[in-house]
Design a protein around this motif. Sequence first.
Motif, PDB file in Angstrom:
ATOM      1  N   PHE A   1      -3.199  -0.256  -3.325  1.00  0.00           N
ATOM      2  CA  PHE A   1      -3.000  -0.205  -4.775  1.00  0.00           C
ATOM      3  C   PHE A   1      -4.091  -1.010  -5.473  1.00  0.00           C
ATOM      4  O   PHE A   1      -4.497  -2.050  -4.987  1.00  0.00           O
ATOM      5  CB  PHE A   1      -1.625  -0.764  -5.139  1.00  0.00           C
ATOM      6  CG  PHE A   1      -0.498   0.147  -4.737  1.00  0.00           C
ATOM      7  CD1 PHE A   1      -0.343   1.387  -5.321  1.00  0.00           C
ATOM      8  CD2 PHE A   1       0.393  -0.245  -3.757  1.00  0.00           C
ATOM      9  CE1 PHE A   1       0.685   2.227  -4.944  1.00  0.00           C
ATOM     10  CE2 PHE A   1       1.430   0.599  -3.363  1.00  0.00           C
ATOM     11  CZ  PHE A   1       1.571   1.826  -3.962  1.00  0.00           C
TER      12      PHE A   1
ATOM     13  N   ASN B   1       0.846  -1.195   0.000  1.00  0.00           N
ATOM     14  CA  ASN B   1       0.000   0.000   0.000  1.00  0.00           C
ATOM     15  C   ASN B   1       0.879   1.241   0.000  1.00  0.00           C
ATOM     16  O   ASN B   1       2.091   1.160   0.238  1.00  0.00           O
ATOM     17  CB  ASN B   1      -0.960   0.003   1.194  1.00  0.00           C
ATOM     18  CG  ASN B   1      -0.229  -0.171   2.513  1.00  0.00           C
ATOM     19  OD1 ASN B   1       0.552   0.685   2.922  1.00  0.00           O
ATOM     20  ND2 ASN B   1      -0.465  -1.291   3.171  1.00  0.00           N
ATOM     21  N   LYS B   2       0.273   2.384  -0.267  1.00  0.00           N
ATOM     22  CA  LYS B   2       1.035   3.622  -0.397  1.00  0.00           C
ATOM     23  C   LYS B   2       1.650   4.064   0.928  1.00  0.00           C
ATOM     24  O   LYS B   2       2.741   4.644   0.951  1.00  0.00           O
ATOM     25  CB  LYS B   2       0.138   4.721  -0.966  1.00  0.00           C
ATOM     26  CG  LYS B   2      -0.289   4.465  -2.399  1.00  0.00           C
ATOM     27  CD  LYS B   2      -1.233   5.545  -2.904  1.00  0.00           C
ATOM     28  CE  LYS B   2      -1.697   5.221  -4.325  1.00  0.00           C
ATOM     29  NZ  LYS B   2      -2.666   6.231  -4.827  1.00  0.00           N
TER      30      LYS B   2
END
Length: 217
Positions: free
Chosen positions: A217, A151-152
């Motif tokens: 994402f 994930n970011k």
Amino acid sequence: MSKTINVYVDETGKSKVQKTISESAAIAETIIKDTTANPAPLGLMGFGLTTILLNMHNIGLFGLSSMILAMGIFYGGLAQIIAGIMEWKKKNTFGTVAFTSYGLFWISLVFIIMMPKLGIAKAPSATEMSAYLFMWGVFTTILWFGTFKANKALMIVFSLLVVLFMLLAYADASGNASIKTIAGYEGILCGLSAIYAGAAQIINEAYGKTVLPLGEF
């Protein structure tokens, strides 16, 4: 259970029906439900809090006292190792390698500081410390590529960590105090990002919905 009827023809041409009943082996499908807790917040919090405290020292807010060393051994070190072992139980290779490695990083860093004071080994030179930090930067870069599948929030943590290791390595190699101060502020930001990633997983699970987004994402 399946029934099979076999038809045989004898020498007289008369058919004989032999009825056989066969039981096919039942295929048992075992569904394993994971009821263990998510260890990632423990590892992220251990990393984040310890990183912030060490980099508060790097910007000159306080000295290198037993407070930082104890955090390095126990929360930054042992807590992350425990989280890594728990990730291993969940068959999460990334989490296992990351948390276990950074837990041992903190413990090794404490020993680098303490062993010269205890007369066990000499203190490392600036070049040696630069090489130590640079190699951890290389290791972090490898893991950074793995965050693109996570994930970011985690990607940001590792992006900042790569920069932190490289800044600290350069600061030791060059002896530039200003670079170390910059690294300190950047390290505090890195620690805060790790705390956010850990807090998001705790709070989102507690509320059963996305309260703090991780940027999947």
